[in-house]
Design a protein around this motif. Sequence first.
Motif, PDB file in Angstrom:
ATOM      1  N   GLU A  11       0.840  -1.190   0.000  1.00 57.93           N
ATOM      2  CA  GLU A  11       0.000   0.000   0.000  1.00 57.93           C
ATOM      3  C   GLU A  11       0.880   1.245   0.000  1.00 57.93           C
ATOM      4  O   GLU A  11       1.883   1.299   0.709  1.00 57.93           O
ATOM      5  CB  GLU A  11      -0.892  -0.008   1.244  1.00 57.93           C
ATOM      6  CG  GLU A  11      -1.865   1.169   1.351  1.00 57.93           C
ATOM      7  CD  GLU A  11      -2.638   1.144   2.660  1.00 57.93           C
ATOM      8  OE1 GLU A  11      -3.855   0.933   2.626  1.00 57.93           O
ATOM      9  OE2 GLU A  11      -2.006   1.341   3.729  1.00 57.93           O
ATOM     10  N   ASP A  53     -10.876  -0.916   2.301  1.00 60.07           N
ATOM     11  CA  ASP A  53     -11.057  -1.600   3.586  1.00 60.07           C
ATOM     12  C   ASP A  53     -12.276  -1.128   4.374  1.00 60.07           C
ATOM     13  O   ASP A  53     -12.783  -1.859   5.230  1.00 60.07           O
ATOM     14  CB  ASP A  53      -9.797  -1.415   4.448  1.00 60.07           C
ATOM     15  CG  ASP A  53      -8.560  -2.008   3.782  1.00 60.07           C
ATOM     16  OD1 ASP A  53      -8.711  -2.946   2.982  1.00 60.07           O
ATOM     17  OD2 ASP A  53      -7.453  -1.512   4.056  1.00 60.07           O
ATOM     18  N   SER A  54     -12.721   0.092   4.132  1.00 59.50           N
ATOM     19  CA  SER A  54     -13.892   0.662   4.832  1.00 59.50           C
ATOM     20  C   SER A  54     -13.708   0.727   6.346  1.00 59.50           C
ATOM     21  O   SER A  54     -14.678   0.738   7.091  1.00 59.50           O
ATOM     22  CB  SER A  54     -15.167  -0.142   4.491  1.00 59.50           C
ATOM     23  OG  SER A  54     -15.404  -0.103   3.100  1.00 59.50           O
ATOM     24  N   GLU A  55     -12.469   0.773   6.780  1.00 56.58           N
ATOM     25  CA  GLU A  55     -12.177   0.936   8.213  1.00 56.58           C
ATOM     26  C   GLU A  55     -11.977   2.433   8.466  1.00 56.58           C
ATOM     27  O   GLU A  55     -10.927   3.003   8.190  1.00 56.58           O
ATOM     28  CB  GLU A  55     -10.907   0.163   8.579  1.00 56.58           C
ATOM     29  CG  GLU A  55     -10.594   0.169  10.062  1.00 56.58           C
ATOM     30  CD  GLU A  55      -9.295  -0.557  10.391  1.00 56.58           C
ATOM     31  OE1 GLU A  55      -8.651  -0.177  11.380  1.00 56.58           O
ATOM     32  OE2 GLU A  55      -8.932  -1.496   9.647  1.00 56.58           O
ATOM     33  N   ARG A  58      -8.937   4.263   9.831  1.00 54.29           N
ATOM     34  CA  ARG A  58      -7.685   4.225   9.069  1.00 54.29           C
ATOM     35  C   ARG A  58      -7.908   4.837   7.688  1.00 54.29           C
ATOM     36  O   ARG A  58      -8.652   4.301   6.867  1.00 54.29           O
ATOM     37  CB  ARG A  58      -7.207   2.770   8.938  1.00 54.29           C
ATOM     38  CG  ARG A  58      -5.845   2.635   8.303  1.00 54.29           C
ATOM     39  CD  ARG A  58      -5.343   1.200   8.346  1.00 54.29           C
ATOM     40  NE  ARG A  58      -4.002   1.141   7.793  1.00 54.29           N
ATOM     41  CZ  ARG A  58      -3.751   1.042   6.491  1.00 54.29           C
ATOM     42  NH1 ARG A  58      -4.745   0.957   5.625  1.00 54.29           N
ATOM     43  NH2 ARG A  58      -2.493   1.008   6.063  1.00 54.29           N
ATOM     44  N   GLY A  63      -8.340   2.697   2.970  1.00 54.34           N
ATOM     45  CA  GLY A  63      -7.200   1.785   2.918  1.00 54.34           C
ATOM     46  C   GLY A  63      -7.407   0.647   1.935  1.00 54.34           C
ATOM     47  O   GLY A  63      -8.541   0.281   1.600  1.00 54.34           O
ATOM     48  N   VAL A  64      -6.309   0.049   1.464  1.00 50.49           N
ATOM     49  CA  VAL A  64      -6.400  -1.033   0.478  1.00 50.49           C
ATOM     50  C   VAL A  64      -5.625  -2.280   0.933  1.00 50.49           C
ATOM     51  O   VAL A  64      -5.124  -3.047   0.112  1.00 50.49           O
ATOM     52  CB  VAL A  64      -5.895  -0.562  -0.911  1.00 50.49           C
ATOM     53  CG1 VAL A  64      -6.832   0.463  -1.504  1.00 50.49           C
ATOM     54  CG2 VAL A  64      -4.469  -0.025  -0.830  1.00 50.49           C
ATOM     55  N   LEU A  65      -5.558  -2.480   2.230  1.00 46.29           N
ATOM     56  CA  LEU A  65      -4.807  -3.639   2.740  1.00 46.29           C
ATOM     57  C   LEU A  65      -5.436  -4.963   2.313  1.00 46.29           C
ATOM     58  O   LEU A  65      -4.730  -5.958   2.117  1.00 46.29           O
ATOM     59  CB  LEU A  65      -4.695  -3.563   4.267  1.00 46.29           C
ATOM     60  CG  LEU A  65      -3.834  -2.412   4.814  1.00 46.29           C
ATOM     61  CD1 LEU A  65      -3.784  -2.470   6.338  1.00 46.29           C
ATOM     62  CD2 LEU A  65      -2.424  -2.451   4.225  1.00 46.29           C
ATOM     63  N   LYS A  66      -6.759  -5.007   2.176  1.00 51.05           N
ATOM     64  CA  LYS A  66      -7.420  -6.236   1.728  1.00 51.05           C
ATOM     65  C   LYS A  66      -7.031  -6.546   0.288  1.00 51.05           C
ATOM     66  O   LYS A  66      -6.768  -7.703  -0.068  1.00 51.05           O
ATOM     67  CB  LYS A  66      -8.940  -6.093   1.844  1.00 51.05           C
ATOM     68  CG  LYS A  66      -9.720  -7.316   1.367  1.00 51.05           C
ATOM     69  CD  LYS A  66      -9.370  -8.561   2.175  1.00 51.05           C
ATOM     70  CE  LYS A  66     -10.161  -9.763   1.702  1.00 51.05           C
ATOM     71  NZ  LYS A  66      -9.740 -11.017   2.376  1.00 51.05           N
ATOM     72  N   GLU A  69      -3.576  -7.909   0.342  1.00 53.08           N
ATOM     73  CA  GLU A  69      -3.607  -9.305   0.791  1.00 53.08           C
ATOM     74  C   GLU A  69      -4.066 -10.238  -0.332  1.00 53.08           C
ATOM     75  O   GLU A  69      -3.534 -11.356  -0.488  1.00 53.08           O
ATOM     76  CB  GLU A  69      -4.548  -9.431   1.992  1.00 53.08           C
ATOM     77  CG  GLU A  69      -4.638 -10.841   2.556  1.00 53.08           C
ATOM     78  CD  GLU A  69      -5.620 -10.938   3.724  1.00 53.08           C
ATOM     79  OE1 GLU A  69      -6.035 -12.068   4.048  1.00 53.08           O
ATOM     80  OE2 GLU A  69      -5.989  -9.890   4.300  1.00 53.08           O
TER      81      GLU A  69
END
Length: 360
Positions: A11, A53-55, A58, A63-66, A69
Amino acid sequence: MVTIKKLFAQELLNAKGYPVIETTVILSNDIIASSSPPSGTSKGTYEAHEIVDSEIKRYNGHGVLKAVENVNKIIAPKLLGVDINSQQKIDELMIELDGTKDKSKLGANAILSVSQAAVKAGANNSSLPLYLYIKKLISSNAPKNYPTPLFVLIAGGKHAEGSIDFQEILLAPSVSKTFEEKIEIGANIYHLLENKLMELGLSTLTSVEGGFSPKVPNNTESLRLMKDVIKESPYKLSLDVSLGIDVASSSFYKDKQYFLKDKTTPYNPKEMTLFYKKLISDFNIIYLEDPFSEDDWSSWQKGFNMLSKDSLIVGDDLTVTNPDRLKLALNSNTINGIIIKPNQIGTVSETIEVVKMARL
């Protein structure tokens, strides 16, 4: 045969300060390439699905951590050992892994980051500039031509909230000019507009994509402002330059009507078409992008019949670089131009197929 030896994603932040995914491909001969796909400010309903990520805690949910992953744990193992010159196979394997029509399982941003990195790695491996490598993938014998650039001069809509309703007022230099002349014309008029705004006491702050976003009464006045600037320049409207509009009309379409600052009551589709016809005549508009909502097919057809003799009628939100949407648009005679954005469909190979279809 040169194959994919390693593939990983991470990311990072783009120029707007939003998280995006970047994928790196390492080949069996240790050639490396990385790519990060863009993320549009305004998006059509029918675009491929971008996973965020819809968190909220953050990056306000961006965010694009998903997606990262999904590349590292699902896509990468499937592509190790694949021939880097087999771009279509690489893309097809990811489409199969995802298994959805809109790439909502793995994310179009995850898939495209890999697809683009693979293309760049393939180009590096072939010792070709990227554009020539892509031309090779298209298998086209068409001559290489420089495109005519369109310059965003005034921004509104979702690109500059509080400004005009139209998303962009564009400057189009004449096709008779050389590419260098076109760039000079665009730069000169941009700065002349800036000076004019200061003279009028209007804001010279710029939008997310670089256009000015002055608070003028309505869309027509923004075009009149541009016409005045061109009159005061060394260039002639219709001879040296023309104007264009990225309308992005889905953003002000509601209950089968179009809500604009140019009229106290909403426009029905017929009134909207007549409004465009007057703008084309008054301001030499040669380019209209998304003049009608992405689901207002009837207005697209009627508008095309009335307007296309004098202006390009271009699909963006309507077509979203999707072969099915493009086929429908062509069969219903609604456009004579298209915007191509790989992030709308999710792979390089599918983007190339849409380009081929559009050229027929």
